[in-house]
Write a protein that holds these residues in place. Sequence first.
Motif, PDB file in Angstrom:
ATOM      1  N   VAL A 182       0.838  -1.196   0.000  1.00  0.00           N
ATOM      2  CA  VAL A 182       0.000   0.000   0.000  1.00  0.00           C
ATOM      3  C   VAL A 182       0.876   1.250   0.000  1.00  0.00           C
ATOM      4  O   VAL A 182       1.869   1.327   0.722  1.00  0.00           O
ATOM      5  CB  VAL A 182      -0.933   0.005   1.224  1.00  0.00           C
ATOM      6  CG1 VAL A 182      -1.942   1.143   1.122  1.00  0.00           C
ATOM      7  CG2 VAL A 182      -1.641  -1.337   1.373  1.00  0.00           C
ATOM      8  N   SER A 217       2.495  -5.729  -6.380  1.00  0.00           N
ATOM      9  CA  SER A 217       1.129  -5.253  -6.640  1.00  0.00           C
ATOM     10  C   SER A 217       0.923  -3.948  -5.874  1.00  0.00           C
ATOM     11  O   SER A 217       0.194  -3.898  -4.878  1.00  0.00           O
ATOM     12  CB  SER A 217       0.104  -6.308  -6.219  1.00  0.00           C
ATOM     13  OG  SER A 217       0.120  -7.412  -7.086  1.00  0.00           O
ATOM     14  N   THR A 219      -0.545  -0.813  -4.524  1.00  0.00           N
ATOM     15  CA  THR A 219      -1.973  -0.517  -4.406  1.00  0.00           C
ATOM     16  C   THR A 219      -2.166   0.831  -3.733  1.00  0.00           C
ATOM     17  O   THR A 219      -1.679   1.056  -2.615  1.00  0.00           O
ATOM     18  CB  THR A 219      -2.686  -1.614  -3.595  1.00  0.00           C
ATOM     19  OG1 THR A 219      -2.302  -2.905  -4.092  1.00  0.00           O
ATOM     20  CG2 THR A 219      -4.193  -1.461  -3.712  1.00  0.00           C
ATOM     21  N   ASP A 223      -7.850   2.893  -2.951  1.00  0.00           N
ATOM     22  CA  ASP A 223      -8.385   1.593  -3.333  1.00  0.00           C
ATOM     23  C   ASP A 223      -8.475   0.658  -2.129  1.00  0.00           C
ATOM     24  O   ASP A 223      -9.438  -0.109  -1.990  1.00  0.00           O
ATOM     25  CB  ASP A 223      -7.511   0.954  -4.408  1.00  0.00           C
ATOM     26  CG  ASP A 223      -7.793   1.497  -5.799  1.00  0.00           C
ATOM     27  OD1 ASP A 223      -8.911   2.001  -6.023  1.00  0.00           O
ATOM     28  OD2 ASP A 223      -6.903   1.411  -6.664  1.00  0.00           O
ATOM     29  N   ILE A 224      -7.489   0.703  -1.268  1.00  0.00           N
ATOM     30  CA  ILE A 224      -7.512  -0.111  -0.060  1.00  0.00           C
ATOM     31  C   ILE A 224      -8.674   0.293   0.834  1.00  0.00           C
ATOM     32  O   ILE A 224      -9.442  -0.552   1.330  1.00  0.00           O
ATOM     33  CB  ILE A 224      -6.179   0.020   0.704  1.00  0.00           C
ATOM     34  CG1 ILE A 224      -5.036  -0.645  -0.074  1.00  0.00           C
ATOM     35  CG2 ILE A 224      -6.296  -0.552   2.110  1.00  0.00           C
ATOM     36  CD1 ILE A 224      -5.118  -2.168  -0.135  1.00  0.00           C
ATOM     37  N   ASN A 261      -7.659 -11.369  -0.514  1.00  0.00           N
ATOM     38  CA  ASN A 261      -6.586 -10.497  -0.998  1.00  0.00           C
ATOM     39  C   ASN A 261      -7.190  -9.147  -1.345  1.00  0.00           C
ATOM     40  O   ASN A 261      -8.306  -9.072  -1.881  1.00  0.00           O
ATOM     41  CB  ASN A 261      -5.964 -11.061  -2.279  1.00  0.00           C
ATOM     42  CG  ASN A 261      -5.102 -12.285  -2.042  1.00  0.00           C
ATOM     43  OD1 ASN A 261      -4.598 -12.497  -0.941  1.00  0.00           O
ATOM     44  ND2 ASN A 261      -4.936 -13.098  -3.076  1.00  0.00           N
ATOM     45  N   GLY A 263      -5.542  -5.918  -3.382  1.00  0.00           N
ATOM     46  CA  GLY A 263      -4.377  -5.328  -4.027  1.00  0.00           C
ATOM     47  C   GLY A 263      -4.643  -5.148  -5.502  1.00  0.00           C
ATOM     48  O   GLY A 263      -5.606  -5.710  -6.053  1.00  0.00           O
ATOM     49  N   HIS A 264      -3.816  -4.364  -6.149  1.00  0.00           N
ATOM     50  CA  HIS A 264      -3.980  -4.135  -7.580  1.00  0.00           C
ATOM     51  C   HIS A 264      -3.609  -5.403  -8.339  1.00  0.00           C
ATOM     52  O   HIS A 264      -2.618  -6.069  -8.025  1.00  0.00           O
ATOM     53  CB  HIS A 264      -3.109  -2.967  -8.043  1.00  0.00           C
ATOM     54  CG  HIS A 264      -3.636  -2.286  -9.267  1.00  0.00           C
ATOM     55  ND1 HIS A 264      -3.604  -2.875 -10.515  1.00  0.00           N
ATOM     56  CD2 HIS A 264      -4.238  -1.083  -9.427  1.00  0.00           C
ATOM     57  CE1 HIS A 264      -4.144  -2.051 -11.394  1.00  0.00           C
ATOM     58  NE2 HIS A 264      -4.551  -0.960 -10.763  1.00  0.00           N
ATOM     59  N   GLU A 265      -4.411  -5.729  -9.333  1.00  0.00           N
ATOM     60  CA  GLU A 265      -4.194  -6.968 -10.085  1.00  0.00           C
ATOM     61  C   GLU A 265      -2.960  -6.911 -10.983  1.00  0.00           C
ATOM     62  O   GLU A 265      -2.392  -7.947 -11.331  1.00  0.00           O
ATOM     63  CB  GLU A 265      -5.410  -7.270 -10.965  1.00  0.00           C
ATOM     64  CG  GLU A 265      -6.672  -7.578 -10.192  1.00  0.00           C
ATOM     65  CD  GLU A 265      -7.863  -7.662 -11.105  1.00  0.00           C
ATOM     66  OE1 GLU A 265      -8.286  -8.787 -11.427  1.00  0.00           O
ATOM     67  OE2 GLU A 265      -8.380  -6.596 -11.514  1.00  0.00           O
ATOM     68  N   ARG A 314     -12.993  -3.945  -7.024  1.00  0.00           N
ATOM     69  CA  ARG A 314     -11.597  -4.208  -7.365  1.00  0.00           C
ATOM     70  C   ARG A 314     -10.856  -2.868  -7.354  1.00  0.00           C
ATOM     71  O   ARG A 314     -11.411  -1.811  -7.682  1.00  0.00           O
ATOM     72  CB  ARG A 314     -11.482  -4.863  -8.734  1.00  0.00           C
ATOM     73  CG  ARG A 314     -11.795  -3.914  -9.859  1.00  0.00           C
ATOM     74  CD  ARG A 314     -11.837  -4.471 -11.278  1.00  0.00           C
ATOM     75  NE  ARG A 314     -11.192  -5.706 -11.553  1.00  0.00           N
ATOM     76  CZ  ARG A 314     -11.722  -6.623 -12.375  1.00  0.00           C
ATOM     77  NH1 ARG A 314     -12.914  -6.421 -12.926  1.00  0.00           N
ATOM     78  NH2 ARG A 314     -11.063  -7.716 -12.640  1.00  0.00           N
ATOM     79  N   PRO A 315      -9.571  -2.853  -6.957  1.00  0.00           N
ATOM     80  CA  PRO A 315      -8.770  -1.628  -7.027  1.00  0.00           C
ATOM     81  C   PRO A 315      -8.681  -1.115  -8.457  1.00  0.00           C
ATOM     82  O   PRO A 315      -8.566  -1.909  -9.406  1.00  0.00           O
ATOM     83  CB  PRO A 315      -7.402  -2.076  -6.502  1.00  0.00           C
ATOM     84  CG  PRO A 315      -7.711  -3.237  -5.610  1.00  0.00           C
ATOM     85  CD  PRO A 315      -8.842  -3.948  -6.292  1.00  0.00           C
TER      86      PRO A 315
END
Length: 336
Positions: A182, A217, A219, A223-224, A261, A263-265, A314-315
């Motif tokens: 993050v 990833s 993030t 988004d978190i 999970n 986090g960004h994909e 999703r982020p």
Amino acid sequence: MTIVVSGTAGFIGFHVAKALLGRGAQVVGVDNLNDYYDPSLKRARLARLEGLPGYAHVTADLADRTAIEDLFAKARPSRVVHLAAQAGVRYAATNPHAYVSSNVVGFLHVLEACRSHQVQHLVYASTSSVYGANSTLPFSEHDSTEHPLTLYAATKKANEQMAHSYAHLYGIPCTGLRFFTVYGPWGRPDMAPILFARAISEGRPIKVFNHGQHSRSFTFIDDIVEGVVRTLDVPPGRNAGWSSRDPDPATSGVAPYRIYNIGHEQPVQLLHFIELLERNLGRKAVMEMLPLQAGDVPDTEADVSDLIADIGYRPVVSVEEGVARFVAWYREYYGS
């Protein structure tokens, strides 16, 4: 609705508390304001929360059982977001007892308080570090996490197991969120984004481990926060499809328990992240290339398909946008 949020002077806790207040919740924050990193940054975050309606703060250590029992008795929360922890991977080499005191003993006190006060949903922070020696990408919640490589990861794995036992024994809905790298405004100064930004701004070399061949990833904090808040609204039930012969690490047939999970994909190469910092800071980095550090994993990649399916989120913030917003805050706060 009253929600207890632990770690509100910390990076993620500050942002989550602010978002919950924006939704009209009453938030009781707890933090011990320790000196793991500069407490002035923690106080600056906290000052912004204390000026908002609906926020009350308690300065206490989670390892102080009486203080946590008193906090819950007075607040009587319906939900809890537990984000306080002794963070950092390498600090455990010099101060391992801090991790057990905060992350294990402190978490036990939170679980006991949730049991005593019939909390409707506990959402707590885990970490992608629990995947440890697992090298299968992307990391899935349904994979084994039996081989953590650091004490920090081991304490977070313990949290997941403790939460499952309390969910089973006392019916407390528990959701663990494994955060992936993050970053963003008000971030921790011991993490790479601020360490790198400060060194680049001052013309000092940055230490680039694994010769920059890491991928992460990354993030963005917004988004978190969105994922945490949405998850809080969806307490888990029991998984009817669970089999005792082949139990799923992410779910449970005997308890209202879930692991996600968050986090960004799309993983990002560390060298690309540094390039974006350079672009936004207007200066080139002087890089000291070093080998992989003990306890580090070369790559992380988040499988967030379960979060999408169950929570509907999703982020979405790209690393280009995220780094630009981070650097804008960094320059304003640090004056660099």
